[in-house]
Design a protein around this motif. Sequence first.
Motif, PDB file in Angstrom:
ATOM      1  N   ASN A   1       0.814  -1.221   0.000  1.00  0.00           N
ATOM      2  CA  ASN A   1       0.000   0.000   0.000  1.00  0.00           C
ATOM      3  C   ASN A   1       0.845   1.267   0.000  1.00  0.00           C
ATOM      4  O   ASN A   1       0.366   2.339  -0.376  1.00  0.00           O
ATOM      5  CB  ASN A   1      -0.984   0.001   1.169  1.00  0.00           C
ATOM      6  N   ASN A   2       2.116   1.179   0.412  1.00  0.00           N
ATOM      7  CA  ASN A   2       2.971   2.358   0.370  1.00  0.00           C
ATOM      8  C   ASN A   2       3.225   2.837  -1.056  1.00  0.00           C
ATOM      9  O   ASN A   2       3.484   4.023  -1.278  1.00  0.00           O
ATOM     10  CB  ASN A   2       4.306   2.078   1.066  1.00  0.00           C
ATOM     11  N   LEU A   3       3.155   1.912  -2.016  1.00  0.00           N
ATOM     12  CA  LEU A   3       3.372   2.293  -3.411  1.00  0.00           C
ATOM     13  C   LEU A   3       2.315   3.268  -3.913  1.00  0.00           C
ATOM     14  O   LEU A   3       2.526   3.984  -4.894  1.00  0.00           O
ATOM     15  CB  LEU A   3       3.396   1.040  -4.297  1.00  0.00           C
ATOM     16  N   GLN A   4       1.159   3.265  -3.254  1.00  0.00           N
ATOM     17  CA  GLN A   4       0.084   4.198  -3.607  1.00  0.00           C
ATOM     18  C   GLN A   4       0.578   5.643  -3.603  1.00  0.00           C
ATOM     19  O   GLN A   4       0.117   6.474  -4.387  1.00  0.00           O
ATOM     20  CB  GLN A   4      -1.066   4.018  -2.621  1.00  0.00           C
ATOM     21  N   GLN A   5       1.549   5.929  -2.717  1.00  0.00           N
ATOM     22  CA  GLN A   5       2.049   7.296  -2.603  1.00  0.00           C
ATOM     23  C   GLN A   5       2.846   7.735  -3.836  1.00  0.00           C
ATOM     24  O   GLN A   5       2.974   8.929  -4.101  1.00  0.00           O
ATOM     25  CB  GLN A   5       2.913   7.428  -1.346  1.00  0.00           C
ATOM     26  N   ALA A   6       3.412   6.754  -4.576  1.00  0.00           N
ATOM     27  CA  ALA A   6       4.213   7.074  -5.760  1.00  0.00           C
ATOM     28  C   ALA A   6       3.376   7.113  -7.039  1.00  0.00           C
ATOM     29  O   ALA A   6       3.905   7.357  -8.123  1.00  0.00           O
ATOM     30  CB  ALA A   6       5.346   6.069  -5.919  1.00  0.00           C
ATOM     31  N   LEU A   7       2.067   6.858  -6.944  1.00  0.00           N
ATOM     32  CA  LEU A   7       1.172   7.016  -8.093  1.00  0.00           C
ATOM     33  C   LEU A   7       0.829   8.491  -8.238  1.00  0.00           C
ATOM     34  O   LEU A   7       0.275   9.110  -7.325  1.00  0.00           O
ATOM     35  CB  LEU A   7      -0.102   6.192  -7.880  1.00  0.00           C
ATOM     36  N   LEU A   8       1.141   9.059  -9.404  1.00  0.00           N
ATOM     37  CA  LEU A   8       0.972  10.496  -9.617  1.00  0.00           C
ATOM     38  C   LEU A   8       0.300  10.755 -10.961  1.00  0.00           C
ATOM     39  O   LEU A   8       0.430   9.945 -11.895  1.00  0.00           O
ATOM     40  CB  LEU A   8       2.328  11.200  -9.564  1.00  0.00           C
ATOM     41  N   PRO A   9      -0.420  11.876 -11.090  1.00  0.00           N
ATOM     42  CA  PRO A   9      -1.094  12.182 -12.356  1.00  0.00           C
ATOM     43  C   PRO A   9      -0.095  12.278 -13.520  1.00  0.00           C
ATOM     44  O   PRO A   9       0.998  12.839 -13.358  1.00  0.00           O
ATOM     45  CB  PRO A   9      -1.762  13.533 -12.088  1.00  0.00           C
ATOM     46  N   VAL A  10      -0.474  11.748 -14.663  1.00  0.00           N
ATOM     47  CA  VAL A  10       0.383  11.782 -15.842  1.00  0.00           C
ATOM     48  C   VAL A  10       0.692  13.231 -16.209  1.00  0.00           C
ATOM     49  O   VAL A  10      -0.208  14.074 -16.309  1.00  0.00           O
ATOM     50  CB  VAL A  10      -0.307  11.070 -17.023  1.00  0.00           C
ATOM     51  N   GLY A  11       1.985  13.524 -16.389  1.00  0.00           N
ATOM     52  CA  GLY A  11       2.406  14.849 -16.828  1.00  0.00           C
ATOM     53  C   GLY A  11       2.491  15.906 -15.745  1.00  0.00           C
ATOM     54  O   GLY A  11       2.746  17.074 -16.041  1.00  0.00           O
ATOM     55  N   CYS A  12       2.294  15.514 -14.488  1.00  0.00           N
ATOM     56  CA  CYS A  12       2.307  16.517 -13.410  1.00  0.00           C
ATOM     57  C   CYS A  12       3.734  16.936 -13.057  1.00  0.00           C
ATOM     58  O   CYS A  12       4.704  16.256 -13.401  1.00  0.00           O
ATOM     59  CB  CYS A  12       1.601  15.977 -12.168  1.00  0.00           C
ATOM     60  N   THR A  13       3.850  18.053 -12.362  1.00  0.00           N
ATOM     61  CA  THR A  13       5.117  18.470 -11.766  1.00  0.00           C
ATOM     62  C   THR A  13       5.181  17.849 -10.378  1.00  0.00           C
ATOM     63  O   THR A  13       4.282  18.058  -9.558  1.00  0.00           O
ATOM     64  CB  THR A  13       5.199  20.003 -11.650  1.00  0.00           C
ATOM     65  N   VAL A  14       6.224  17.079 -10.129  1.00  0.00           N
ATOM     66  CA  VAL A  14       6.338  16.343  -8.864  1.00  0.00           C
ATOM     67  C   VAL A  14       7.076  17.193  -7.832  1.00  0.00           C
ATOM     68  O   VAL A  14       8.099  17.798  -8.127  1.00  0.00           O
ATOM     69  CB  VAL A  14       7.091  15.011  -9.066  1.00  0.00           C
ATOM     70  N   PHE A  15       6.530  17.232  -6.610  1.00  0.00           N
ATOM     71  CA  PHE A  15       7.190  17.889  -5.483  1.00  0.00           C
ATOM     72  C   PHE A  15       7.715  16.798  -4.553  1.00  0.00           C
ATOM     73  O   PHE A  15       6.940  16.176  -3.817  1.00  0.00           O
ATOM     74  CB  PHE A  15       6.208  18.788  -4.718  1.00  0.00           C
ATOM     75  N   HIS A  16       9.003  16.549  -4.624  1.00  0.00           N
ATOM     76  CA  HIS A  16       9.563  15.503  -3.769  1.00  0.00           C
ATOM     77  C   HIS A  16       9.445  15.902  -2.304  1.00  0.00           C
ATOM     78  O   HIS A  16       9.666  17.059  -1.939  1.00  0.00           O
ATOM     79  CB  HIS A  16      11.025  15.244  -4.120  1.00  0.00           C
ATOM     80  N   ASN A  17       9.099  14.935  -1.465  1.00  0.00           N
ATOM     81  CA  ASN A  17       8.889  15.200  -0.045  1.00  0.00           C
ATOM     82  C   ASN A  17      10.184  14.948   0.729  1.00  0.00           C
ATOM     83  O   ASN A  17      10.514  13.807   1.053  1.00  0.00           O
ATOM     84  CB  ASN A  17       7.756  14.314   0.487  1.00  0.00           C
ATOM     85  N   ASN A  18      10.908  16.010   1.025  1.00  0.00           N
ATOM     86  CA  ASN A  18      12.129  15.901   1.825  1.00  0.00           C
ATOM     87  C   ASN A  18      11.837  15.846   3.319  1.00  0.00           C
ATOM     88  O   ASN A  18      12.773  15.757   4.120  1.00  0.00           O
ATOM     89  CB  ASN A  18      13.045  17.095   1.539  1.00  0.00           C
ATOM     90  N   TRP A  19      10.566  15.889   3.688  1.00  0.00           N
ATOM     91  CA  TRP A  19      10.189  15.985   5.094  1.00  0.00           C
ATOM     92  C   TRP A  19       9.317  14.801   5.534  1.00  0.00           C
ATOM     93  O   TRP A  19       8.888  14.736   6.676  1.00  0.00           O
ATOM     94  CB  TRP A  19       9.453  17.302   5.323  1.00  0.00           C
ATOM     95  N   GLY A  20       9.016  13.893   4.603  1.00  0.00           N
ATOM     96  CA  GLY A  20       8.175  12.746   4.908  1.00  0.00           C
ATOM     97  C   GLY A  20       8.187  11.780   3.747  1.00  0.00           C
ATOM     98  O   GLY A  20       9.190  11.642   3.040  1.00  0.00           O
ATOM     99  N   THR A  21       7.069  11.110   3.504  1.00  0.00           N
ATOM    100  CA  THR A  21       7.029  10.093   2.449  1.00  0.00           C
ATOM    101  C   THR A  21       6.212  10.509   1.237  1.00  0.00           C
ATOM    102  O   THR A  21       6.673  10.376   0.105  1.00  0.00           O
ATOM    103  CB  THR A  21       6.461   8.770   3.005  1.00  0.00           C
TER     104      THR A  21
END
Length: 424
Positions: A120-140
Amino acid sequence: MTNKTYDAEIISVGTELLLGHTTNTDARDISLMLSEIGINVKYHTVVGDNPRRLRECIDIARSRADIIISTGGLGPTCDDLTKLILAESFGLELEMNEEEKLCLYDYLTNKGYSKEMTENNLQQALLPVGCTVFHNNWGTAPGCAFEAQGKVVVMMPGPPKECNSMFRACAMPYLRSLSDEKIVSHSIRVFGMSESALDQKFRDEMNAMTNPTMAPYAKEGDCLLQITAKAKTEEEAEAMMEPVIRHVMEELGEVVFGVDINCVEERVFSLLRERKMTFAAAESCTGGELAKRFTDIPGASEFFVGGVTTYTNEAKSRLLGIDPALIEEKGAVSSEVAREMAERVRLLLGADLGIGVTGLAGPDGDGVHEVGTVFVALAAEDGSFVRELRLGTRRTRSYVRRCSGNYVFDMMRRYMTGLRVTED
């Protein structure tokens, strides 16, 4: 998107917010940051972890806002549905972001948070196609942003530390890039004048202004005037604001305690550093809040010698050496006792300035003074000053303490800048 004024809606997702288990500080913090870049927040919406109601909130937000910002619902559990619902609402698919997947694995396993990464943790890496990703340096959970159907959508994690840090580091630069113009803002901080008085003083000017603009905001115990300008460059925006700021500061005079600072104690900190001075505090009704507020500032130990919380009459006598007869005669809540507290703590701890605070934070009075009566004193080598405050009988204990502290720090500011310390 080009030069225009953007209206935003913040949708805070989480049943815990509706139940009152968690305070919604995310919306407050984001609103403050958006004001720095000239984006108007028109609506705050809170919705529980319910797909149907979240879709309804998104539909409403699309009808009335240019920018939709969500907080919460990006985690690994079954009720973290914000990303899925927002993507569906704008016709976007979710795809696995391999880079974020690897980051999740590293964070959750190699750094010792878990022996294995559950599916279920992989759910967090599912992102909208073509979006700008904001990497979380403070959590997951990563955040993201996309533009679709004429709207801008920004998704933030819910935990306040993650949300606040990510929004400032990632979302603000992204939102700034939407406009060809640079938006610059400065805050003139004021103590000793209410928001309504500021509005009355500058109302005609504010109503006539288009760029730059000016607006008053009330804080707890003080207020500010925020001036914002838009231009092709930051230098042009600064040049547009400079005469406005100068005019406002000339009009307001000594009630201005700083520009672009968070609180009056920060101004006191800088003055103590400039003058190489120290202070000590003897507190009663504020219960140590003055010491806490000042020592929240990094480097405070260089200027704050120490303090005592003499909450009872016996403590005032034993720790500070105040004559019990004086307390009996004048009362613990009196200008005389406040003065003694300030003078004695200054001498006992060898500080340049001494502070004394005694009063009634409520809910009970003392038979002589009404609740909200506080005496604040400042002692220096060349004399002592006392001010009587009447902060209102219907105020909360926390308000009385906070406001008393503001008056104390303002007295220190006034003394160190050569202004009148107490009212005539």
